[in-house]
Design a protein around this motif. Structure first.
Motif, PDB file in Angstrom:
ATOM      1  N   PHE A 192       0.830  -1.207   0.000  1.00  5.36           N
ATOM      2  CA  PHE A 192       0.000   0.000   0.000  1.00  5.36           C
ATOM      3  C   PHE A 192       0.866   1.258   0.000  1.00  5.36           C
ATOM      4  CE2 PHE A 192      -2.022   3.427   2.419  1.00  5.36           C
ATOM      5  CZ  PHE A 192      -3.105   3.686   1.588  1.00  5.36           C
ATOM      6  N   MET A 193       1.878   1.269   0.850  1.00  2.00           N
ATOM      7  CA  MET A 193       2.757   2.452   0.915  1.00  2.00           C
ATOM      8  C   MET A 193       3.485   2.670  -0.405  1.00  2.00           C
ATOM      9  SD  MET A 193       2.243   3.721   3.859  1.00  2.00           S
ATOM     10  CE  MET A 193       3.561   4.788   4.329  1.00  2.00           C
ATOM     11  N   MET A 194       3.876   1.601  -1.061  1.00  2.00           N
ATOM     12  CA  MET A 194       4.565   1.743  -2.343  1.00  2.00           C
ATOM     13  C   MET A 194       3.612   2.195  -3.451  1.00  2.00           C
ATOM     14  SD  MET A 194       7.694   1.349  -1.733  1.00  2.00           S
ATOM     15  CE  MET A 194       7.404   2.041  -0.105  1.00  2.00           C
ATOM     16  N   VAL A 195       2.354   1.784  -3.380  1.00  2.04           N
ATOM     17  CA  VAL A 195       1.368   2.258  -4.358  1.00  2.04           C
ATOM     18  C   VAL A 195       1.157   3.764  -4.190  1.00  2.04           C
ATOM     19  CG1 VAL A 195      -1.095   2.175  -4.970  1.00  2.04           C
ATOM     20  CG2 VAL A 195       0.207   0.066  -4.715  1.00  2.04           C
ATOM     21  N   VAL A 196       1.038   4.209  -2.947  1.00  5.22           N
ATOM     22  CA  VAL A 196       0.872   5.650  -2.701  1.00  5.22           C
ATOM     23  C   VAL A 196       2.121   6.406  -3.151  1.00  5.22           C
ATOM     24  CG1 VAL A 196       0.472   7.410  -0.953  1.00  5.22           C
ATOM     25  CG2 VAL A 196      -0.711   5.230  -0.792  1.00  5.22           C
ATOM     26  N   LEU A 197       3.294   5.870  -2.834  1.00  3.07           N
ATOM     27  CA  LEU A 197       4.547   6.483  -3.286  1.00  3.07           C
ATOM     28  C   LEU A 197       4.570   6.575  -4.807  1.00  3.07           C
ATOM     29  CD1 LEU A 197       7.552   7.396  -2.889  1.00  3.07           C
ATOM     30  CD2 LEU A 197       8.130   4.980  -2.970  1.00  3.07           C
ATOM     31  N   GLY A 198       4.186   5.507  -5.478  1.00  3.56           N
ATOM     32  CA  GLY A 198       4.161   5.506  -6.931  1.00  3.56           C
ATOM     33  C   GLY A 198       3.190   6.527  -7.502  1.00  3.56           C
ATOM     34  N   LEU A 199       2.018   6.670  -6.878  1.00  2.00           N
ATOM     35  CA  LEU A 199       1.052   7.656  -7.349  1.00  2.00           C
ATOM     36  C   LEU A 199       1.580   9.081  -7.200  1.00  2.00           C
ATOM     37  CD1 LEU A 199      -2.271   6.132  -5.968  1.00  2.00           C
ATOM     38  CD2 LEU A 199      -1.630   6.404  -8.369  1.00  2.00           C
ATOM     39  N   ILE A 200       2.224   9.359  -6.077  1.00  2.00           N
ATOM     40  CA  ILE A 200       2.775  10.702  -5.866  1.00  2.00           C
ATOM     41  C   ILE A 200       3.886  10.981  -6.868  1.00  2.00           C
ATOM     42  CG2 ILE A 200       4.017  12.192  -4.234  1.00  2.00           C
ATOM     43  CD1 ILE A 200       2.571  10.647  -1.981  1.00  2.00           C
ATOM     44  N   VAL A 201       4.796  10.032  -7.018  1.00  2.00           N
ATOM     45  CA  VAL A 201       5.914  10.231  -7.949  1.00  2.00           C
ATOM     46  C   VAL A 201       5.414  10.323  -9.387  1.00  2.00           C
ATOM     47  CG1 VAL A 201       7.994   9.147  -8.883  1.00  2.00           C
ATOM     48  CG2 VAL A 201       7.627   9.199  -6.419  1.00  2.00           C
ATOM     49  N   LEU A 202       4.447   9.484  -9.754  1.00  2.00           N
ATOM     50  CA  LEU A 202       3.902   9.546 -11.107  1.00  2.00           C
ATOM     51  C   LEU A 202       3.241  10.898 -11.371  1.00  2.00           C
ATOM     52  CD1 LEU A 202       3.412   8.123 -13.774  1.00  2.00           C
ATOM     53  CD2 LEU A 202       1.336   7.142 -12.796  1.00  2.00           C
ATOM     54  N   THR A 203       2.540  11.428 -10.388  1.00  2.00           N
ATOM     55  CA  THR A 203       1.940  12.754 -10.546  1.00  2.00           C
ATOM     56  C   THR A 203       3.015  13.813 -10.722  1.00  2.00           C
ATOM     57  OG1 THR A 203       0.051  12.084  -9.185  1.00  2.00           O
ATOM     58  CG2 THR A 203       0.410  14.439  -9.482  1.00  2.00           C
ATOM     59  N   LEU A 204       4.056  13.757  -9.912  1.00  2.00           N
ATOM     60  CA  LEU A 204       5.130  14.749 -10.026  1.00  2.00           C
ATOM     61  C   LEU A 204       5.840  14.652 -11.368  1.00  2.00           C
ATOM     62  CD1 LEU A 204       6.660  14.574  -6.447  1.00  2.00           C
ATOM     63  CD2 LEU A 204       5.544  16.552  -7.484  1.00  2.00           C
ATOM     64  N   VAL A 205       6.102  13.442 -11.816  1.00  2.00           N
ATOM     65  CA  VAL A 205       6.812  13.256 -13.082  1.00  2.00           C
ATOM     66  C   VAL A 205       5.926  13.643 -14.266  1.00  2.00           C
ATOM     67  CG1 VAL A 205       7.831  11.503 -14.593  1.00  2.00           C
ATOM     68  CG2 VAL A 205       8.405  11.532 -12.182  1.00  2.00           C
ATOM     69  N   ALA A 206       4.653  13.274 -14.204  1.00  2.00           N
ATOM     70  CA  ALA A 206       3.748  13.576 -15.317  1.00  2.00           C
ATOM     71  C   ALA A 206       3.563  15.071 -15.499  1.00  2.00           C
ATOM     72  CB  ALA A 206       2.398  12.908 -15.091  1.00  2.00           C
ATOM     73  N   TYR A 207       3.483  15.792 -14.398  1.00  2.00           N
ATOM     74  CA  TYR A 207       3.326  17.238 -14.503  1.00  2.00           C
ATOM     75  C   TYR A 207       4.654  17.961 -14.638  1.00  2.00           C
ATOM     76  CZ  TYR A 207      -1.645  17.166 -13.691  1.00  2.00           C
ATOM     77  OH  TYR A 207      -2.988  16.958 -13.828  1.00  2.00           O
ATOM     78  N   GLY A 208       5.753  17.287 -14.391  1.00  2.00           N
ATOM     79  CA  GLY A 208       7.062  17.920 -14.525  1.00  2.00           C
ATOM     80  C   GLY A 208       7.575  17.930 -15.948  1.00  2.00           C
ATOM     81  N   ALA A 209       7.003  17.127 -16.827  1.00  2.00           N
ATOM     82  CA  ALA A 209       7.493  17.012 -18.199  1.00  2.00           C
ATOM     83  C   ALA A 209       6.974  18.127 -19.106  1.00  2.00           C
ATOM     84  CB  ALA A 209       7.080  15.671 -18.781  1.00  2.00           C
ATOM     85  N   ASP A 210       6.105  18.994 -18.612  1.00  2.00           N
ATOM     86  CA  ASP A 210       5.508  20.031 -19.444  1.00  2.00           C
ATOM     87  C   ASP A 210       6.301  21.329 -19.468  1.00  2.00           C
ATOM     88  OD1 ASP A 210       3.443  18.855 -20.644  1.00  2.00           O
ATOM     89  OD2 ASP A 210       1.872  19.777 -19.448  1.00  2.00           O
ATOM     90  N   ARG A 211       7.518  21.301 -19.097  1.00  2.00           N
ATOM     91  CA  ARG A 211       8.317  22.529 -19.106  1.00  2.00           C
ATOM     92  C   ARG A 211       8.471  23.019 -20.533  1.00  2.00           C
ATOM     93  NH1 ARG A 211      12.062  22.495 -14.032  1.00  2.00           N
ATOM     94  NH2 ARG A 211      10.465  21.740 -12.665  1.00  2.00           N
TER      95      ARG A 211
END
Length: 149
Positions: A112-131
């Motif tokens: 569960f903790m790794m799924v939440v970690l993955g969701l947070i990181v995926l959100t950060l990475v997905a929105y970070g690529a729009d520079r």
């Protein structure tokens, strides 16, 4: 794009986790208070109040992280600098707590903790690529050095 649904799912999971953390700390505080035993001479009431405070603070932190991710999903924009720092801290905390939960709670809690970690990181990475990329040829030339006097 999948970044909006991922942001919404991550926000919902963080909201649920915030409620769960407060409930778990409330149960632990009740046990400590009803047990009426001290740890190294500390008053059980103080330990119970500290457990409630810890649960409340961590629950508010998770709510803040959920709101920041939800706002990113609603706006479909990357979070600001401070919001990114808060979300990175949240991801690091989930990574560390995930490593601790393997031995203390079990593999299901770790997953569960790794799924939440993955969701947070995926959100950060997905929105970070729009520079914004610099325009072709812009900024690649070095300014001419001034002529010596």
């Amino acid at each position: 794009m999948v970044r909006r649904p991922v942001a919404f799912i991550a926000a919902i999971v963080l909201f649920a986790e915030a409620v769960g953390i407060v409930i778990i700390n409330g149960v632990m505080a009740t046990f400590v208070k009803n047990q009426d035993m001290s740890l190294a001479g500390m008053d059980p009431g103080v330990m119970a109040n500290g457990t409630w405070a810890t649960g409340g603070v961590f629950g508010l932190f998770l709510l803040l992280c959920g709101v920041l991710i939800l706002l990113s999903g609603i706006r479909d924009r990357a979070p600001g600098r401070i919001a990114r720092i808060v979300l990175i801290c949240c991801a690091v905390i989930h990574g560390v707590l995930g490593a601790l939960t393997v031995g203390l709670v079990g593999w299901a809690a770790f997953a569960f903790m790794m799924v939440v970690l993955g969701l947070i990181v995926l959100t950060l990475v997905a929105y970070g690529a729009d520079r914004e990329e610099p325009a072709a040829g812009a900024g690649t030339e070095k300014p001419a050095a001034p002529a010596p006097a």
